[in-house]
Design an enzyme around this catalytic site. Structure first.
Site, short mmCIF file in Angstrom:
data_model
loop_
_atom_site.label_atom_id
_atom_site.label_comp_id
_atom_site.label_asym_id
_atom_site.label_seq_id
_atom_site.Cartn_x
_atom_site.Cartn_y
_atom_site.Cartn_z
N CYS A 51 35.42 52.39 41.11
CA CYS A 51 34.13 51.70 41.08
C CYS A 51 33.77 51.19 42.47
O CYS A 51 34.25 50.12 42.89
CB CYS A 51 34.17 50.55 40.08
SG CYS A 51 32.58 49.68 39.93
N CYS A 74 31.93 47.84 42.35
CA CYS A 74 32.80 46.69 42.08
C CYS A 74 33.63 46.30 43.31
O CYS A 74 33.73 45.13 43.65
CB CYS A 74 33.76 47.00 40.94
SG CYS A 74 33.02 47.69 39.46
N ASP A 75 34.24 47.29 43.95
CA ASP A 75 35.28 47.01 44.93
C ASP A 75 34.94 47.40 46.36
O ASP A 75 35.74 47.14 47.27
CB ASP A 75 36.57 47.75 44.52
CG ASP A 75 37.04 47.36 43.12
OD1 ASP A 75 36.84 46.19 42.75
OD2 ASP A 75 37.60 48.22 42.42
#
Length: 446
Positions: free
Chosen positions: A180, A183-184
């Site tokens: 992701c 996300c990261d």
């Protein structure tokens, strides 16, 4: 395989037990074993009603949000899922893009959601679903140890990321390997990263990462993108993105580091001794960020060489002060890539120095147990009526990644879980199945 899944479930159960035991040791001196905040009400078939109002399959953000809303509406939901909390449960790094949540990991968020759901009356059947029949009413749901009948069901089983299955991939998940970028990606700001894939997701991830990372390398096993023409054009025109055609990842490799206060890491050699980093390659902004993380003062210093000297001193002092307490871990630092048979030099290998690697080769929704019973698209995602969570089967609702192939975020999953509970509550009322519910007054709803 089933054996691998069972082994992983057991491993995660043990880790969760250890984590909760450690947390209880750090809590206030309350040794009451009956403390309700440390346990969840478990499903008991002998005490359960013949037919439940609602069963929720899945215990990630979507399923738990649905449970909270359904429980507050007096529906007394039953969550049916192994106690591992979906993909968020496996996210050991800090979650930084969930509103209102700071300095918290995925497992902690899931645990808080579980406690909240339990507080309002949710029952937990901590087992995997083996069979689900929605062709007759009431619906029937079977696990390895129970059979549950319910008037309505919310499916929140999510979608699993596809992985490469190469050495090091599992070891570095949460330590540099991710599925992701949204996300990261920010964790690797100003550092080189790699993206694996050639479709729309890979192209979108590369473009997102190019905004914050110093360089992005796409590894694709073919000689052209499968992504749309517009996305492919944008990728190829971006100066920070390099594409390795006809290539595949063969291994992820890492470096042992010591984690200092503030999250600053120091590389260790084979003997565990700190390795002196070449800070001259860092920009002034990066030097200042590390000094800030270490709490070191550099007021009035503008010269880069002087900032480097101050940083070396701060790291040396931090190492001396945390010699016995600093955490050590292995983080991703290299990726080995091999040319495919269609390349000019088949089999040739190279090593790329990267801080993060993002696998973007697709997702598989967990809907096999509903195949042939509810409408799905060509990829297996449940089809819902526009603007709702209703599926093609009356009384069956879909929440989270099981019906979302675009966003796939914890916060959007939680939102759709709440929507599914509201849709289910209305449907149950329309069908006259909710006469025994004891919902909260409207004024209590947020």
């Amino acid at each position: 395989t089933v054996e691998a899944l069972e082994a992983e479930l057991q491993r995660r159960r043990e880790e969760e037990e250890d984590r909760r035991f450690a947390a209880s040791d750090e809590a206030d001196d309350d040794d009451d074993p009956d403390d309700e905040t440390c346990m969840f009400p478990l499903y008991n078939s002998t005490l359960a009603p013949p037919i439940e109002n609602i069963a929720i399959v899945g215990a990630g953000p979507a399923g738990l949000a649905a449970a909270i809303y359904a429980a507050r509406a007096g529906l007394r939901p039953v969550i049916v899922a192994p106690p591992i909390g979906g993909q968020l449960q496996g996210k050991g790094v800090l979650v930084e893009n969930y509103p209102g949540v700071n300095d918290t990991t995925g497992p902690d968020i899931v645990y808080s959601m579980q406690l909240q759901a339990a507080e309002f009356g949710t029952i937990f059947e901590q087992d995997a679903v083996t069979e689900l029949d929605v062709t007759s009413r009431p619906f029937t749901l079977k696990t390895n140890q129970s059979t549950i009948r319910a008037h309505s069901i919310i499916v929140a089983t999510g979608a699993d990321s596809r992985w490469l299955g190469v050495p090091g991939e599992w070891d570095f998940r949460g330590g540099g390997v991710s599925s992701c970028a949204t996300c990261d990606g920010y964790l690797f700001a100003d550092r080189p990263v790699l993206v694996v894939g050639g479709g729309d997701t890979a192209a979108e991830d590369a473009l997102v990462l190019a905004r914050t990372s110093s360089a992005v390398t796409i590894v694709h096993r073919r000689s052209s993108f499968r992504a749309s023409h517009v996305l492919a054009k944008r990728v190829l025109e971006n100066k920070k993105i390099t594409v390795l055609w006809n290539s595949e990842v063969v291994a992820f490799e890492g470096t042992r580091v010591r984690v200092l206060p503030g999250g600053v890491t120091v590389q260790l050699d084979a003997d565990g001794a700190p390795v002196e980093e070449d800070f001259s390659t860092l920009r002034v902004k990066q030097l200042r960020e590390r000094l800030d993380a270490l709490g070191a003062s550099y007021e009035g210093i503008k010269d880069k060489d002087e900032l480097v000297r101050v940083l070396r001193t701060a790291i040396r002092e931090a190492l001396d002060g945390a010699e016995d307490t600093a955490e050590e871990q292995t983080v991703l630092s290299r990726v080995r890539v091999r040319a495919t048979a269609d390349a000019d030099e088949p089999g040739a290998e190279r090593t790329l120095d990267v801080a993060g690697a993002f696998i973007a080769i697709g997702h598989d929704p967990n809907t096999k147990f509903l195949r042939g019973q509810a409408d799905m698209d060509e990829d297996g995602y449940l089809v819902t009526s526009p603007g709702t969570t209703r599926t093609s089967v009356e009384g069956l609702f879909a929440a989270g990644d099981v019906a979302d192939k675009i966003y796939r975020q914890a916060v959007t999953s939680a939102g759709s879980g709440a929507a599914a509970a509201l849709d289910a509550e209305r449907w149950l009322s329309e069908q006259g199945h909710c006469s025994g519910c004891d919902p909260e007054p409207a004024s209590a709803q947020v």
